[in-house]
Motif scaffolding. Structure first.
Motif, mmCIF file in Angstrom:
data_model
loop_
_atom_site.group_PDB
_atom_site.id
_atom_site.type_symbol
_atom_site.label_atom_id
_atom_site.label_comp_id
_atom_site.label_asym_id
_atom_site.label_seq_id
_atom_site.Cartn_x
_atom_site.Cartn_y
_atom_site.Cartn_z
ATOM 1 N N TYR A 72 47.120 42.211 31.809
ATOM 2 C CA TYR A 72 47.154 41.940 33.242
ATOM 3 C C TYR A 72 46.454 43.104 33.949
ATOM 4 O O TYR A 72 45.502 42.902 34.694
ATOM 5 N N GLU B 223 43.875 44.449 37.864
ATOM 6 C CA GLU B 223 44.215 43.140 37.305
ATOM 7 C C GLU B 223 42.963 42.411 36.817
ATOM 8 O O GLU B 223 41.916 42.453 37.456
ATOM 9 N N CYS C 22 48.616 34.260 36.001
ATOM 10 C CA CYS C 22 47.400 33.876 36.734
ATOM 11 C C CYS C 22 46.139 34.204 35.951
ATOM 12 O O CYS C 22 45.218 33.393 35.832
ATOM 13 N N CYS C 23 46.113 35.435 35.362
ATOM 14 C CA CYS C 23 44.917 35.827 34.612
ATOM 15 C C CYS C 23 44.737 34.940 33.378
ATOM 16 O O CYS C 23 43.606 34.673 32.955
#
Ligand code: ZN
Length: 540
Positions: A343, A295, A377-378
């Motif tokens: 991701y 990730e 999130c990334c």
């Protein structure tokens, strides 16, 4: 009459060295903006500013005007702080006035809306974890601007936390990432000397996950199943924890903490390591098969951890690793225009498609390039990668010198000395350092010689220096004057290494080679100005 003797200090000026009883640490990160990017690295940051990092808040609702971190009713957890943790250094290293204005808007809201009891950020958030990240953004902002609100706000917040941690202990993510807050607690302690902060650090450690125990007897030696996955096998948690033992050593001075950090790197390499310097985790430990993924959050967090490890332990091996991840894993997972990211990236990646990959737990979109493939999130967290690398290429030494811990075109200025680093590294073998003190002054230059650089040379004003050893720091201590020139050459011989199923990686210097596969990009989705893409091969 006796002549006045005037001492002019020249060398690195540390904003706040580690204060007793903390361990001194090998090097000290310099205040943000002491190291500025130049050449291709500045260009890369400008591309980033023109890409998602500089525009995402204009169309992605979680970072838009409705963010709870700006007083709205929207997202109020980790995304605002994640974004700021990268936007702050990006704005001040590019000196981009538009980005600086954006930073100020977010910082002003946080600093002007602290609760009377000391709580920071949205009232609806009751999780300690997002504030760990906000503290990292605040400390960088203070270093870049000297804003007088930051230190008192942190003092009030830590007093609030110390008062409430027993009744409202760390939970979930906060348990596994305690070291990221301890960094900010120590940052403040070094500035105000309040010993109560060391008690807070001990309490965070005590309520936090015991990473040292996990790696003293490391059991997860293969790809985990969905049933086995937990927060201790989570890739980003592990990447953040790649500094836990080093940070804790600053508090304890215990040799066992230092040894534990190496044990963690060794275990992750042995059971989950990949040729690009990172371990697989999609999004939990996934073994050494190069078709498994990693990730993007884990990539940028591993880089930040390595920057701290370098400062604390001063081992050049962390500089080699930092460059390997920064110059391979990071660019591999971002589109060239920095408008799209994956991701999960794979070391052996022949197709980026919405399909059934063999991820440990991730979904079918995880390796396409886009705005928020799999999970956002990334999308919020990736911005810290490039700017923090630039900010940490140089550090201060305890005796007022400068340490080149990683290489890239840059300029460091501290205590009346400027050193310009002219180079196209990692694409070329030579690095030229132009030393320019305001007045002649005595201080050391400490230069990392990469472990792969057999035959490396260092020349000072054209004179070859003796004793240059790969895998060590080479020290040049003298009285420097304007115009002094240090030339480094790191021969980049091609080398191979053997991996999973007797596969072979080809490396040259800090770069890991990849096979050029013809590619065609298929648009699968459009969100405002951001496009999601599948990528298919057109050649074998
Ligand atoms: Zn992520």
């Amino acid at each position: 009459m006796k002549p006045l003797c005037v001492f002019v200090f020249l060398g690195t000026l540390w904003a706040a060295p580690n204060r007793a009883p903390l361990q001194a640490g090998a090097f000290q990160p310099l205040a943000l903006t002491s190291v500025m990017p130049k050449g291709w690295l500045l260009e890369q940051l400008r591309i980033q500013a023109g890409g998602l990092s500089g525009h995402i808040d204009e169309f992605w609702p979680d970072l838009g005007a409705n963010s709870a971190w700006l007083g709205g009713g929207g997202e109020g957890w980790e995304r605002g702080p994640y974004f700021l943790d990268g936007l702050v250094p990006l704005a001040y290293l590019t000196k981009d006035p538009v980005l600086i204005a954006k930073v100020r808007k977010w910082m002003d809201w946080a600093l002007d809306h602290q609760q009377a009891d000391g709580w920071l950020g949205p009232v609806k958030n009751t999780d300690w974890w997002p504030n760990y990240v906000m503290l990292k953004a605040l400390t960088q902002f203070q270093e870049a601007t000297g804003d007088a609100r930051v230190i008192p706000a942190m003092e009030r917040y830590f007093a609030y936390q110390a008062k409430h941690l027993d009744e409202r202990p760390l939970k979930e993510w906060a348990i596994f990432r305690w070291h990221d807050e301890v960094l900010s607690v120590l940052w403040l302690y070094n500035r105000n000397g309040d010993r109560g902060l060391l008690d807070l650090a001990r309490k965070l450690h005590q309520q936090g996950h015991d990473w040292e125990a996990q790696f003293a007897d490391f059991k997860t030696r293969e790809k985990v199943t969905r049933q086995q996955a937990n927060l201790a096998t989570h890739g980003v948690n592990n990447a953040m924890a790649l500094k836990a033992a080093a940070v804790w050593w600053l508090v304890t001075g215990d040799k066992g903490d230092r040894a534990s950090l190496y044990q963690m790197f060794e275990a992750l390499d042995r059971y989950h390591g990949q040729p690009n310097g990172i371990f697989s985790a999609d999004e939990h430990y996934a073994g050494r098969d190069p078709s498994q993924g990693t990730e993007l959050c884990a990539v940028v967090e591993a880089m930040f951890s390595l920057e701290q490890d370098l400062a604390i332990l001063g081992d050049p091996v962390f500089g080699d690793r930092l460059e390997k991840i920064a110059y391979n894993a990071l660019p591999a997972t971002l589109s060239a225009d920095l408008w799209a990211h994956q991701y999960d990236q794979q070391a052996n990646q022949v197709m980026c498609s919405i399909s059934n990959h063999r991820w440990a737990t991730n979904g079918p979109e995880s390796n396409i390039f886009g705005l928020e493939p799999n999970f956002g999130c990334c999308t919020a967290n990736m911005h810290q990668g490039w700017p923090k690398l630039a900010a940490n290429l140089w550090m201060g030494t305890a005796d007022g010198g400068f340490a080149a811990v990683a290489y890239g075109p840059s300029e460091v200025t501290s205590g009346g000395v400027t050193i310009e680093e002219r180079t196209d590294y990692p694409f070329r073998e030579s690095v030229t350092l132009l030393v320019n003190p305001a007045k002649p002054g005595t201080f050391p230059l400490v230069l990392r010689i990469p472990a792969w650089a057999a035959g490396a040379t260092v020349a000072l004003n054209g004179q070859a220096q003796d004793g240059v050893q790969p895998g060590e720091f080479f020290r040049v201590a003298r009285t420097w004057k304007s115009g002094d020139r240090v030339e480094l050459r790191f021969p980049m011989a091609v080398r191979t290494s053997t991996w999973y199923n007797n596969s072979v990686a080809v490396e040259r210097g800090p770069l890991v080679y990849s096979l050029k596969i013809g590619e065609v990009w298929h648009q699968v989705k459009q969100t405002g100005p951001a496009t999601d893409w599948e990528v298919y091969p057109t050649t074998p």
